[in-house]
Structures are given as C-alpha cells and as structure tokens.
Design a protein around this motif. Structure first.
Motif, PDB file in Angstrom:
ATOM      1  N   GLY A   1      45.909  44.499  43.596  1.00 35.23           N
ATOM      2  CA  GLY A   1      44.832  45.263  44.199  1.00 35.23           C
ATOM      3  C   GLY A   1      43.440  44.842  43.766  1.00 35.23           C
ATOM      4  O   GLY A   1      42.447  45.346  44.299  1.00 35.23           O
ATOM      5  N   LYS A   2      43.334  43.887  42.829  1.00 31.17           N
ATOM      6  CA  LYS A   2      42.025  43.443  42.366  1.00 31.17           C
ATOM      7  C   LYS A   2      41.378  42.508  43.389  1.00 31.17           C
ATOM      8  O   LYS A   2      42.042  41.659  43.974  1.00 31.17           O
ATOM      9  CB  LYS A   2      42.149  42.719  41.026  1.00 31.17           C
ATOM     10  CG  LYS A   2      42.437  43.622  39.840  1.00 31.17           C
ATOM     11  CD  LYS A   2      42.416  42.824  38.547  1.00 31.17           C
ATOM     12  CE  LYS A   2      42.656  43.725  37.346  1.00 31.17           C
ATOM     13  NZ  LYS A   2      42.639  42.947  36.072  1.00 31.17           N
ATOM     14  N   THR A   3      40.084  42.674  43.580  1.00 31.85           N
ATOM     15  CA  THR A   3      39.354  41.846  44.530  1.00 31.85           C
ATOM     16  C   THR A   3      39.233  40.422  44.015  1.00 31.85           C
ATOM     17  O   THR A   3      38.873  40.196  42.855  1.00 31.85           O
ATOM     18  CB  THR A   3      37.949  42.416  44.781  1.00 31.85           C
ATOM     19  OG1 THR A   3      38.060  43.749  45.267  1.00 31.85           O
ATOM     20  CG2 THR A   3      37.195  41.575  45.797  1.00 31.85           C
ATOM     21  N   GLN A   4      39.546  39.450  44.873  1.00 35.78           N
ATOM     22  CA  GLN A   4      39.432  38.047  44.511  1.00 35.78           C
ATOM     23  C   GLN A   4      38.337  37.337  45.301  1.00 35.78           C
ATOM     24  O   GLN A   4      37.769  36.348  44.847  1.00 35.78           O
ATOM     25  CB  GLN A   4      40.769  37.334  44.726  1.00 35.78           C
ATOM     26  CG  GLN A   4      41.896  37.876  43.870  1.00 35.78           C
ATOM     27  CD  GLN A   4      43.191  37.098  44.032  1.00 35.78           C
ATOM     28  OE1 GLN A   4      43.221  36.037  44.655  1.00 35.78           O
ATOM     29  NE2 GLN A   4      44.277  37.617  43.490  1.00 35.78           N
ATOM     30  N   LEU A   5      38.040  37.867  46.489  1.00 35.21           N
ATOM     31  CA  LEU A   5      37.039  37.249  47.352  1.00 35.21           C
ATOM     32  C   LEU A   5      36.509  38.304  48.315  1.00 35.21           C
ATOM     33  O   LEU A   5      37.276  39.117  48.822  1.00 35.21           O
ATOM     34  CB  LEU A   5      37.658  36.081  48.136  1.00 35.21           C
ATOM     35  CG  LEU A   5      36.857  35.512  49.316  1.00 35.21           C
ATOM     36  CD1 LEU A   5      35.603  34.812  48.822  1.00 35.21           C
ATOM     37  CD2 LEU A   5      37.710  34.535  50.126  1.00 35.21           C
ATOM     38  N   VAL A   6      35.198  38.285  48.547  1.00 36.12           N
ATOM     39  CA  VAL A   6      34.586  39.150  49.553  1.00 36.12           C
ATOM     40  C   VAL A   6      33.839  38.279  50.548  1.00 36.12           C
ATOM     41  O   VAL A   6      33.057  37.399  50.158  1.00 36.12           O
ATOM     42  CB  VAL A   6      33.610  40.167  48.918  1.00 36.12           C
ATOM     43  CG1 VAL A   6      32.812  40.885  49.998  1.00 36.12           C
ATOM     44  CG2 VAL A   6      34.367  41.181  48.071  1.00 36.12           C
ATOM     45  N   ILE A   7      34.112  38.496  51.828  1.00 36.54           N
ATOM     46  CA  ILE A   7      33.378  37.846  52.917  1.00 36.54           C
ATOM     47  C   ILE A   7      32.572  38.949  53.595  1.00 36.54           C
ATOM     48  O   ILE A   7      33.158  39.924  54.081  1.00 36.54           O
ATOM     49  CB  ILE A   7      34.333  37.184  53.924  1.00 36.54           C
ATOM     50  CG1 ILE A   7      35.272  36.212  53.209  1.00 36.54           C
ATOM     51  CG2 ILE A   7      33.550  36.466  55.019  1.00 36.54           C
ATOM     52  CD1 ILE A   7      36.389  35.681  54.092  1.00 36.54           C
ATOM     53  N   SER A   8      31.254  38.821  53.620  1.00 41.20           N
ATOM     54  CA  SER A   8      30.461  39.977  54.040  1.00 41.20           C
ATOM     55  C   SER A   8      29.202  39.574  54.789  1.00 41.20           C
ATOM     56  O   SER A   8      28.647  38.486  54.593  1.00 41.20           O
ATOM     57  CB  SER A   8      30.070  40.791  52.794  1.00 41.20           C
ATOM     58  OG  SER A   8      29.217  41.863  53.132  1.00 41.20           O
TER      59      SER A   8
END
Length: 243
Positions: free
Chosen positions: A53-60
């Motif tokens: 559940g940990k964030t590895q990448l954000v595309i925003s």
C-alpha cells in the motif's frame, strides 16, 4: 420428466447454476484486476502503490501534485504546483526524485522550465538536468549539488522552517546566510550547460558553492579559462592567442 420437476433436483440445480455464475463473475474480476486495457483515460492524478500500500510513484497534474514527504512528514515545496510531472518514492516512502515540466504566460512575458532530478538519501536533489527560461533569459544543463549528511526532515523542522517564518528583513537575511555558511542548504558544485548570457559553460565550485574554475565559450567562439577567488573575482584568465 418427473425427475426434472422434483423439488430436490430444482434446489440442487439452482445451487449449481449460482455457484457457476459466481465463479465466472469472480474469475472475470480477478482477470480484470490483473490487467485492464484502456484506449484513453482522463485522470488528474495516479498513485502507483506496492503490495503493502505504500506509494512508489505519483503521476499528477500541477494542481494535485503532492507536497514533499520525508520520514512520514509533509513539507511544503516552493514551486511544486507550477507544472505537471512524476514524483518517485523509495522503499521507505520518502520522495527521492522526479520529472517535472512547466510553462505559463506572465504579466511580464513568460516563464518555463523542466527538470529530471535525483535526490540524495534523506535529502534534497543531488543531481539534475534542468531548463529554466524567463522571457528568453534561459539556462539549460547538468547540475551537481552537495548536500549535508543530515536528515532533511530534521533540518527543516529544527533550523530551516523557523528562519522561513521570520519576517523579511536583515535578521532573516543574516539567518539564511548562516545556514548557507554551515552548508545546511546545500551548494552547487558543478554546472555544465548554457548560461543566460548564451555562453557554453563549465563551472566548478567549492563546498560553499563559490565558483573557482570556469571554462566558457561565447556564441561567436571566444573561449576562456578563468580561476576565481572566494569573492568570485578572476585571479587568472587564460585565452587562446589571437589568430
């Protein structure tokens, strides 16, 4: 014929059909969870997470771009919402690099920029390829920074944020200069690229970010090697002989 109208048979038959239906539906969901194909998708932000559940990448887009996260704490990042991009996170959930682009009209003309940045562990960027442009005054190139061997989250809370909250004036300027002198804000060590004055430039600086060696070539081909003192004054300058 009586066998097929027997209540027991009907109950059993209904149960089998229900089980088969559920198996087909759940199997379809499982298949869809593994892989789904879209021709197009409109989205403001995508959070790529791991099995834990940990964030590895954000595309925003620029509006939903996340603030910096270190040691599980969120810190406001200046200019973070100027453009869209990608933010990468390490296995501990700390931001550790990104790819960003921006550009907009301003009252005085325009501003644009972009960068691919790699962060030092528990610190800010240490290597980057950047482009900055303001009304034609542009620079583009490779940067290398020194960063202190201290946790950035702790530095922000204990030293940097208290100074940033000070009212503008001589006291705040002096406090910021002290942080720089201690090397807590990092220092530019290497730049290779093109400067706003259109020179091709290689600048090597000391641990306090003071340029000490500069190689340059002007647009019309004038080359020079300059050795600088701590105040930035050229103490020796080497140029090729005139043709």
């Amino acid at each position: 014929m009586k066998f097929f109208s027997n209540p027991r048979f009907l109950v059993t038959y209904s149960g089998v059909l229900t089980a088969a239906f559920l198996a087909a539906v759940l199997g379809g969901f499982a298949q869809n969870e593994r892989k789904t194909t879209f021709a197009q998708i409109d989205v403001q932000r995508i959070n790529v997470v791991g099995p834990d559940g940990k964030t590895q990448l954000v595309i925003s887009n620029r509006q939903e771009m996340p603030e910096a996260i270190l040691d599980g704490k969120t810190f406001t990042s200046h200019g973070r919402h100027d453009g869209a991009g990608l933010i990468f996170y390490n296995a501990e959930g700390d931001e550790d690099g990104g790819l960003v682009f921006s550009g907009r009209r301003t009252s005085g003309g325009y501003q644009a920029g972009g960068g691919l940045l790699f962060d030092q562990y528990k610190q800010d960027q240490t290597v980057g390829i950047e482009y900055e442009d303001e009304n034609g005054q542009r620079s583009a190139g490779l940067h290398v920074w020194d960063r202190p061997n201290k946790d950035l989250a702790e530095l922000m809370e204990q030293r940097v944020l208290p100074v940033e909250k000070m009212p503008n004036g001589p006291a705040k300027t002096a406090a910021l200069n002290k942080l720089r002198q201690e090397g807590l804000l990092g220092a530019s060590r290497v730049f290779v690229g093109k400067a706003p004055d259109e020179k091709a430039l290689l600048t090597l600086s000391d641990a306090k970010g003071r340029p000490r060696l500069r190689l340059s070539v002007t647009p019309d081909g004038q080359a020079a090697v300059e050795f600088l003192n701590a105040e930035g004054k050229a103490v020796n300058r080497v140029v090729p002989p005139r043709e």
